[in-house]
Design a protein around this motif. Structure first.
Motif, PDB file in Angstrom:
ATOM      1  N   ILE A 196       0.917  -1.138  -0.073  1.00  0.00           N
ATOM      2  CA  ILE A 196      -0.054   0.006   0.094  1.00  0.00           C
ATOM      3  C   ILE A 196       0.950   1.283  -0.012  1.00  0.00           C
ATOM      4  CG2 ILE A 196      -1.776   1.340   1.373  1.00  0.00           C
ATOM      5  CD1 ILE A 196      -2.793  -1.605   2.372  1.00  0.00           C
ATOM      6  N   VAL A 228       0.563   4.266  -2.803  1.00  0.00           N
ATOM      7  CA  VAL A 228       0.103   5.772  -2.518  1.00  0.00           C
ATOM      8  C   VAL A 228       1.161   6.791  -2.623  1.00  0.00           C
ATOM      9  CG1 VAL A 228      -1.680   4.721  -1.220  1.00  0.00           C
ATOM     10  CG2 VAL A 228       0.181   5.378   0.146  1.00  0.00           C
ATOM     11  N   TRP A 269       1.542   9.989  -0.092  1.00  0.00           N
ATOM     12  CA  TRP A 269       0.465  10.046   0.926  1.00  0.00           C
ATOM     13  C   TRP A 269       0.549   8.976   1.858  1.00  0.00           C
ATOM     14  CZ3 TRP A 269      -2.856  13.962   1.335  1.00  0.00           C
ATOM     15  CH2 TRP A 269      -3.206  14.932   0.352  1.00  0.00           C
ATOM     16  N   ARG A 270       1.710   8.404   1.883  1.00  0.00           N
ATOM     17  CA  ARG A 270       1.978   7.231   2.594  1.00  0.00           C
ATOM     18  C   ARG A 270       1.381   7.575   4.297  1.00  0.00           C
ATOM     19  NH1 ARG A 270       7.283   4.297   2.499  1.00  0.00           N
ATOM     20  NH2 ARG A 270       6.778   2.213   3.399  1.00  0.00           N
ATOM     21  N   SER A 326      -0.423   9.607   5.536  1.00  0.00           N
ATOM     22  CA  SER A 326      -1.742   9.798   5.757  1.00  0.00           C
ATOM     23  C   SER A 326      -2.692   8.746   5.688  1.00  0.00           C
ATOM     24  CB  SER A 326      -2.300  10.827   4.859  1.00  0.00           C
ATOM     25  OG  SER A 326      -1.333  12.073   4.846  1.00  0.00           O
ATOM     26  N   VAL A 327      -2.341   7.939   4.532  1.00  0.00           N
ATOM     27  CA  VAL A 327      -3.087   6.756   4.308  1.00  0.00           C
ATOM     28  C   VAL A 327      -2.798   5.606   5.313  1.00  0.00           C
ATOM     29  CG1 VAL A 327      -3.441   4.669   2.796  1.00  0.00           C
ATOM     30  CG2 VAL A 327      -3.380   7.045   1.912  1.00  0.00           C
ATOM     31  N   LEU A 330      -5.482   4.098   8.021  1.00  0.00           N
ATOM     32  CA  LEU A 330      -5.737   2.506   7.981  1.00  0.00           C
ATOM     33  C   LEU A 330      -5.583   1.889   9.200  1.00  0.00           C
ATOM     34  CD1 LEU A 330      -4.230   1.171   4.785  1.00  0.00           C
ATOM     35  CD2 LEU A 330      -6.587   1.359   5.318  1.00  0.00           C
ATOM     36  N   THR A 345       5.133   2.113   8.037  1.00  0.00           N
ATOM     37  CA  THR A 345       4.772   3.585   7.865  1.00  0.00           C
ATOM     38  C   THR A 345       5.978   4.133   7.661  1.00  0.00           C
ATOM     39  OG1 THR A 345       2.882   2.888   9.142  1.00  0.00           O
ATOM     40  CG2 THR A 345       3.615   5.378   9.031  1.00  0.00           C
ATOM     41  N   ALA A 400      -2.902  10.922  11.750  1.00  0.00           N
ATOM     42  CA  ALA A 400      -2.927  11.087  10.207  1.00  0.00           C
ATOM     43  C   ALA A 400      -3.463  12.519   9.604  1.00  0.00           C
ATOM     44  CB  ALA A 400      -4.316   9.997  10.056  1.00  0.00           C
TER      45      ALA A 400
END
Length: 247
Positions: free
Chosen positions: A85, A89, A92-93, A95-96, A100, A135, A212
């Motif tokens: 993921i 992204v 935007w890593r 944030s996303v 999640l 992350t 986030a």
């Protein structure tokens, strides 16, 4: 050549280190809540679960073996999916990934309980903490240890020795704060579980949501900056726990 301005890990220590400490505290909090709430089952400390797996097998306790091994698999799945993921992204890593984690930590509260061998309500929480390890991971797959402290304790001990020999690595100074953050989170998680039971997971979920929000604001206001991307050269700890200096 790869785009050096659109990496998805924060290169600036002014965001990377506070996020790392906050996420370590979140992991410690969730692990403490889960340990107390779910019969001493670790949410993020897979070394402990691995030991419990070995003990269960040695005693031919197949229910406990299934319970612990399924949690280990889910944690690994979270790290696996988190890495994919994050690569998808891009900038935007943060944030996303944090959103999640917030959702998954809360979803565990409404999941069916399943059985002792297959604790379905535990899996979203474990996946969230597995995902957390991707992350702050760089493009080479290296990251700070956020959900466990054995490496931090070892690096702190070896770092003290290296400090005496005059060759301490820059990453040495982060090890004690990481341990302290995870330990503090565990203490808070213990108090929260005592007063709120399983609902205590809403606290780490809220913390993930807050982080986030901060990440979204930084990404919108500072797009392409080192606060949210790898625009600056970043050398995370290598396999020996040191940070390679810039040339």
């Amino acid at each position: 050549m790869a785009d050096k301005t659109d990496k998805s890990f924060p290169a600036s220590p002014s965001t990377r280190i506070p996020f790392a400490l906050a996420l370590s505290a979140l992991a410690g909090c969730a692990d403490s809540i889960g340990f107390l709430e779910y019969s001493q089952l670790f949410m993020s400390f897979m070394s402990g679960n691995t030991t419990r797996f070995g003990v269960s097998v040695s005693k031919f306790d197949w229910e406990s073996t299934a319970r612990v091994s399924s949690v280990i698999v889910m944690f690994c799945f979270g790290a696996f999916m988190g890495t994919l993921i994050a690569a998808w992204v891009g900038r935007w890593r943060l944030s996303v990934m944090l959103l999640l984690q917030a959702v998954l930590l809360a979803v565990g509260l409404v999941m069916p309980y399943g059985t002792f061998s297959w604790p379905l309500h535990v899996y979203p929480i474990v996946i969230a903490l597995g995902l957390q390890n991707a992350t702050l991971q760089d493009e080479a797959g290296r990251s700070l240890a956020l959900t466990y402290v054995t490496g931090a304790v070892v690096r702190f001990g070896t770092g003290l020795a290296n400090l005496l020999m005059g060759k301490v690595a820059p990453s040495f100074w982060l090890q004690a704060p990481l341990w302290g953050a995870l330990s503090t989170g565990a203490v808070i998680g213990g108090f929260l579980q005592t007063h709120y039971g399983e609902d205590a997971f809403l606290f780490p979920a809220a913390l993930a949501a807050l982080l986030a929000f901060v990440a979204i604001v930084l990404t919108v206001l500072k797009p392409g900056s080192a606060y949210v991307t790898g625009a600056e050269e970043y050398h995370p700890p290598d396999a020996q726990g040191s940070v390679r200096p810039s040339n």
